[in-house]
Design an enzyme around this catalytic site. Structure first.
Site, PDB file in Angstrom:
ATOM      1  N   GLU A  28       0.813  -1.206   0.000  1.00 48.92           N
ATOM      2  CA  GLU A  28       0.000   0.000   0.000  1.00 48.92           C
ATOM      3  C   GLU A  28       0.861   1.277   0.000  1.00 48.92           C
ATOM      4  O   GLU A  28       1.748   1.421   0.848  1.00 48.92           O
ATOM      5  CB  GLU A  28      -0.954  -0.011   1.206  1.00 48.92           C
ATOM      6  CG  GLU A  28      -1.845   1.217   1.327  1.00 48.92           C
ATOM      7  CD  GLU A  28      -2.736   1.459   0.106  1.00 48.92           C
ATOM      8  OE1 GLU A  28      -3.296   0.493  -0.430  1.00 48.92           O
ATOM      9  OE2 GLU A  28      -2.855   2.631  -0.314  1.00 48.92           O
ATOM     10  N   THR A  87      -6.290   2.680  -5.216  1.00 51.37           N
ATOM     11  CA  THR A  87      -6.097   1.235  -5.074  1.00 51.37           C
ATOM     12  C   THR A  87      -6.912   0.460  -6.105  1.00 51.37           C
ATOM     13  O   THR A  87      -6.421  -0.489  -6.719  1.00 51.37           O
ATOM     14  CB  THR A  87      -6.521   0.754  -3.671  1.00 51.37           C
ATOM     15  OG1 THR A  87      -5.593   1.240  -2.708  1.00 51.37           O
ATOM     16  CG2 THR A  87      -6.556  -0.766  -3.581  1.00 51.37           C
ATOM     17  N   HIS A 132      -0.893   3.624   4.804  1.00 46.24           N
ATOM     18  CA  HIS A 132      -1.905   4.426   4.100  1.00 46.24           C
ATOM     19  C   HIS A 132      -1.993   5.792   4.757  1.00 46.24           C
ATOM     20  O   HIS A 132      -1.912   5.897   5.976  1.00 46.24           O
ATOM     21  CB  HIS A 132      -3.263   3.700   4.150  1.00 46.24           C
ATOM     22  CG  HIS A 132      -4.304   4.275   3.239  1.00 46.24           C
ATOM     23  ND1 HIS A 132      -4.895   5.496   3.460  1.00 46.24           N
ATOM     24  CD2 HIS A 132      -4.844   3.790   2.092  1.00 46.24           C
ATOM     25  CE1 HIS A 132      -5.756   5.747   2.488  1.00 46.24           C
ATOM     26  NE2 HIS A 132      -5.745   4.720   1.643  1.00 46.24           N
TER      27      HIS A 132
END
Ligand code: GP9
Ligand code: MN
Length: 430
Positions: A38, A82, A198
């Protein structure tokens, strides 16, 4: 309608480059792990803060003899972040100019995605993520992509303190995923989507193992801490793979999905990179994310080709011994010899080894100097590249907006029936 498909097919045919034959089928029958890192950007690889590597585990993998690494691999996401990355990796179609195609078209469209292709090859396919199943409409989209299993939050034992931000903390998520991975019939294709690194990069005290950076920009300074945590989680997971022997029977693919630090934080980025300032050109180059393929026996090295997320699926197909010749895919095998190296960004900007386009300005990719369009020869090249990128993007958009794949099924591809799948905890227990 179906006639729009013809222009798409013509474009794909004209631009088709076959996979590198030296790599065809070298991972055939192997388990495949796709590990989503991520918000991890390429600049974190080998980056040191206070004389310490931030991501020592990933750095080791990056330099490992059995890893093919790329140092000019760009993310190509738009607003879908994403979701756009997942879409590109699984279908080799671009995300849409606005919104997230997984949300607006994931349920309704016909797709020819990696899980369905691999299902045909006898693979078990599973996605893992520690957020609620419905985020980015994954639960519906994954059924249409042909995933046999989707292990989302309700499959995990979530105790107090196990979550941060969008879902389970990566270490706990990966630890608990292991019990399901162990039960998957082999060969399998398993996608693991991490989330702790994130925005806004918050982390509980006990997991902070490196000092924050000191730019004074609060959304930037935590990034090294969550990136370090992600790195440790990957380290634990790799140890587990080794302990189970899965490291010998699997190909492990790592990718960063998109930038973690947006262009609103240029001052802080300049400080981290030791630059005076971050220009538009620098910001375009800053969109590089890690991409690595690790497999026992693979001859590794760092590849400098200019590539992006759209190119991953054709690469994996070639490694797994599948031809993508009949498929509607906008990417090209990353390892192909004579490939075009134009990397399209979702807004029509692009990077090639020679030129970088940002808005109406063109730069030399080597020097970062603006290129004058007054030279007619250069102008012709730049116009041609600009047109090529906008054509590519708009044809990809027409595939999704017109749901064009419903009019065409590649030979060897079996249509997906989403009602074959039910991502319920009770069906896994049974
Ligand atoms: C949440 C996650 C975050 O499930 O995958 O998506 P992003 O905000 O990075 O697009
Ligand atoms: Mn993301």
């Amino acid at each position: 309608d179906a006639s729009d498909l013809t222009s798409v097919q013509n474009y794909i045919k004209e631009n088709y480059v076959p996979g590198n034959p030296e790599y065809t089928g070298i991972a055939k029958g192997k388990n495949v792990f796709v590990i989503h890192l991520e918000s991890l950007q390429q600049f974190m690889i080998d980056f040191k803060w206070q004389d310490e590597e931030v991501t020592p585990v990933l750095n080791k993998i990056y330099h490992n003899n059995n890893t093919l690494s790329f140092d000019n691999f760009f993310h190509q996401v738009g607003q879908g972040k994403t979701a756009d990355a997942e879409l590109m990796l699984e279908t080799s179609l671009f995300g849409l100019p606005e919104g997230a195609a997984m949300v607006t078209a994931g349920t309704s469209n016909t797709w020819q995605a990696a899980p369905a292709m691999l299902d045909e090859q006898g693979y078990t396919t599973a996605a893992f993520h520690g957020d609620v199943a419905s985020f980015w409409n994954r639960d519906n989209t994954y059924k249409k992509w042909g995933y046999d299993y989707y292990f989302s939050k309700s499959f995990y034992d979530v105790k107090k303190g196990y979550e941060i931000g969008y879902g389970m903390k990566d270490k706990i998520f990966l630890q608990q995923s292991a019990q399901y991975i162990e039960q998957l019939p082999q060969p399998f294709y398993a996608k693991l989507i991490t989330v702790t690194n994130h925005y806004p990069y918050g982390l509980d005290k006990k997991n902070q193992t490196i000092e924050k950076t000191d730019t004074g920009d609060s959304t930037v300074d935590g990034y090294v801490q969550t990136a370090r945590y992600l790195d440790q989680a990957i380290g634990e997971f790799m140890d587990w793979l080794k302990a189970t022997g899965l490291d010998k029977t699997s190909m492990i693919v790592f990718y960063g999905d998109h930038y973690g630090i947006s262009s609103n934080h240029r001052k802080a980025v300049a400080q981290l990179l030791g630059k005076e300032k971050i220009t538009d050109y620098d910001n375009a180059q800053f969109q590089k994310v890690p991409f690595m393929i690790h497999m026992a026996g693979l001859t590794g090295g760092i590849n400098h080709t200019y590539v992006g997320e759209i190119d991953v699926l054709p690469t994996l197909m070639n490694l797994l011994g599948l031809s993508n010749k009949d498929y509607i895919q906008f990417g090209t095998d990353l390892l192909a010899d004579k490939r075009d190296q134009t990397v399209a960004f979702r807004n029509g900007d692009f990077v090639t080894p020679e030129y970088t386009k940002v808005g109406s300005t063109y730069y030399s990719t080597k020097t970062g100097e603006a290129v004058k369009k007054s030279d007619p020869k250069i102008k012709e090249v730049l116009d041609q590249l600009t047109n090529h990128v906008s054509t590519e993007l708009s044809l990809s958009d027409s595939v999704i907006n017109g749901d064009l794949l419903r009019f065409y099924t590649p030979k060897d591809f079996k249509k997906v029936d989403p009602s074959d799948f039910s991502y319920k905890y009770s069906t896994v227990l049974a």
